[in-house]
Design a protein around this motif. Structure first.
Motif, short mmCIF file in Angstrom:
data_model
loop_
_atom_site.label_atom_id
_atom_site.label_comp_id
_atom_site.label_asym_id
_atom_site.label_seq_id
_atom_site.Cartn_x
_atom_site.Cartn_y
_atom_site.Cartn_z
N VAL A 18 4.72 62.10 49.45
CA VAL A 18 5.57 62.51 50.58
C VAL A 18 6.96 61.91 50.49
N PRO A 19 7.12 60.58 50.28
CA PRO A 19 8.48 60.03 50.15
C PRO A 19 9.27 60.68 49.02
N VAL A 20 8.63 60.95 47.87
CA VAL A 20 9.33 61.55 46.74
C VAL A 20 9.78 62.97 47.08
N LEU A 21 8.93 63.73 47.75
CA LEU A 21 9.31 65.09 48.14
C LEU A 21 10.50 65.08 49.10
N VAL A 22 10.54 64.12 50.01
CA VAL A 22 11.68 64.01 50.93
C VAL A 22 12.96 63.71 50.15
N ILE A 23 12.86 62.77 49.21
CA ILE A 23 14.03 62.43 48.39
C ILE A 23 14.48 63.64 47.56
N CYS A 24 13.52 64.39 47.02
CA CYS A 24 13.86 65.56 46.22
C CYS A 24 14.57 66.62 47.06
N ALA A 25 14.12 66.81 48.29
CA ALA A 25 14.79 67.77 49.17
C ALA A 25 16.23 67.36 49.44
N LEU A 26 16.45 66.07 49.66
CA LEU A 26 17.83 65.59 49.87
C LEU A 26 18.67 65.79 48.62
N CYS A 27 18.06 65.54 47.45
CA CYS A 27 18.79 65.75 46.20
C CYS A 27 19.17 67.23 46.03
N ALA A 28 18.26 68.14 46.40
CA ALA A 28 18.56 69.56 46.30
C ALA A 28 19.73 69.95 47.19
N VAL A 29 19.78 69.35 48.38
CA VAL A 29 20.91 69.60 49.27
C VAL A 29 22.21 69.13 48.63
N MET A 30 22.18 67.93 48.03
CA MET A 30 23.38 67.40 47.37
C MET A 30 23.79 68.26 46.18
N LEU A 31 22.80 68.70 45.38
CA LEU A 31 23.10 69.53 44.22
C LEU A 31 23.73 70.86 44.63
N THR A 32 23.28 71.40 45.74
CA THR A 32 23.74 72.72 46.15
C THR A 32 25.10 72.67 46.84
N TRP A 33 25.29 71.73 47.77
CA TRP A 33 26.48 71.77 48.62
C TRP A 33 27.45 70.60 48.41
N VAL A 34 27.07 69.59 47.64
CA VAL A 34 27.98 68.47 47.40
C VAL A 34 28.49 68.50 45.97
N ILE A 35 27.55 68.49 44.98
CA ILE A 35 27.95 68.51 43.58
C ILE A 35 28.39 69.91 43.18
N GLY A 36 27.77 70.92 43.78
CA GLY A 36 28.16 72.30 43.51
C GLY A 36 27.55 72.87 42.25
N MET A 37 26.23 72.61 42.03
CA MET A 37 25.54 73.23 40.89
C MET A 37 25.58 74.75 41.04
N HIS A 38 25.49 75.45 39.90
CA HIS A 38 25.63 76.90 39.93
C HIS A 38 24.38 77.61 40.41
N PHE A 39 23.29 76.87 40.70
CA PHE A 39 22.09 77.49 41.25
C PHE A 39 22.13 77.46 42.77
N ALA A 40 21.33 78.33 43.38
CA ALA A 40 21.16 78.31 44.83
C ALA A 40 20.22 77.16 45.21
N PHE A 41 20.00 77.01 46.52
CA PHE A 41 19.21 75.88 47.00
C PHE A 41 17.78 75.90 46.46
#
Length: 347
Positions: A18-41
């Motif tokens: 559960v803690p790892v999944l929460v961290i992964c979800a936050l990372c996906a948010v950062m990848l999508t809207w902060v770092i600006g990866m070319h993939f969608a969420f």
């Protein structure tokens, strides 16, 4: 990896999901809207989960393989994370690419700056997650150590309570024995035999965490036999133990303090003495132990039921069973007192 370390790994892995999944979800948010990866969420979430779970598995597996339930040095744990994070990045990325039907080269390899940012973020997140789990592990070990200390303290307290047998009975018996040696040697020999039998049974019970009801009733019978030799015809007793209950396990020496109280407060002060009846019944997995006498009742001076013997029994029941076991002391009909214990039995 032996079974013990494999079990530690699986338990730690389950706790980490559960803690790892929460961290992964936050990372996906950062990848999508902060770092600006070319993939969608959604694709970023798949990559984050695969990389995070793979990295966590490598760290947990390496920890269990190298140290088991030991405590690694900080540099050792840091080295493990330094190796596991890039490996988890590559393996997790390959797994996510396969799940999404994409060539692995598409994952950030066309965007070197993004790929580097993801790798650095993976290492930082891995370090943060490892620090968290390491701290949790230390807390769990501290809790385990505290629980072990409390268990040992409880055992020591229980042994102390078990050892609180009134010495006056032994002194009185020895005084009677001394007088009988000259007046009635044969009876003195019988009294000595009973005393030896009683002391042997007491020593055996005091060293056990649990006794069978058969052992408890044997000890109670030895004590009552000693008392009947002291009091003569003023004391009679009855032991009622159904054959099907003889093997039930109970804490040792719960009955004797109640029998002592029955004799001391109920029968010895009574000119005509009386009878003590000790019985056991079992209904719906609840064992009831009863000690009744037909001597003086609770309304007599000095018979309040709050002496050392009853306090000892109450405290031992509380320590062992909490609120699920009970102790009561009430008037017996038509005369005397009734002490009852109820103890839950495992089905």
């Amino acid at each position: 990896m032996n079974l013990s370390r494999l079990n530690d790994f699986l338990c730690g892995w389950r706790r980490s999901i559960v803690p790892v999944l929460v961290i992964c979800a936050l990372c996906a948010v950062m990848l999508t809207w902060v770092i600006g990866m070319h993939f969608a969420f959604w694709p970023n979430l798949v990559f984050s989960v695969c990389i995070g779970m793979t990295t966590m598995t490598l760290i947990r597996g390496g920890y269990a393989l190298l140290w088991g339930d030991g405590r690694p040095a900080t540099w050792g744990l840091g080295a493990l994370v330094t190796v596991a994070a890039p490996a988890g990045f590559v393996l997790g990325g390959a797994l996510a690419s396969a799940m999404l039907g994409l060539p692995f080269t598409n994952f950030g390899l066309n965007h070197l700056h993004a790929n580097t940012a993801v790798l650095v973020m993976s290492v930082l997140v891995s370090l943060l997650a490892t620090w968290y789990f390491w701290t949790q592990g230390r807390l769990e070990r501290m809790k385990a150590d505290t629980a072990l200390t409390e268990q040992r303290a409880l055992e020591a307290r229980m042994q102390l309570l078990q050892a609180q047998i009134e010495p006056h009975m032994l002194f009185n018996t020895l005084a009677n024995l001394q007088g009988l040696i000259t007046l009635d040697p044969q009876r003195a020999q019988h009294l000595l035999d009973q005393l030896i039998h009683y002391l042997r049974a007491t020593l055996s019970s005091s060293r056990s965490a649990l006794n069978t009801l058969e052992q408890e009733f044997a000890l109670t019978g030895a004590y009552l036999e000693l008392m009947s030799m002291r009091m003569g015809k003023r004391l009679s007793y009855t032991l009622e133990l159904p054959a099907e209950l003889t093997g039930l396990k109970v804490p040792p020496m719960l009955l004797q303090p109640l029998v002592e109280n029955a004799i001391r407060h109920g029968l010895e002060p009574n000119i005509s003495g009386g009878n003590v009846t000790v019985s056991a019944t079992l209904q719906q997995n609840v064992l009831t132990l009863s000690v009744r006498n037909n001597g003086l009742g609770l309304d007599q001076p000095g018979v309040a039921g709050d002496g050392i013997g009853t306090a000892n029994v109450r405290e031992r029941l509380r320590l062992l069973y909490g609120a699920s076991a009970t102790f009561s002391l009430s008037q017996n009909q038509p005369a005397g007192a009734l002490a009852q214990l109820t103890i839950p039995m495992k089905s």
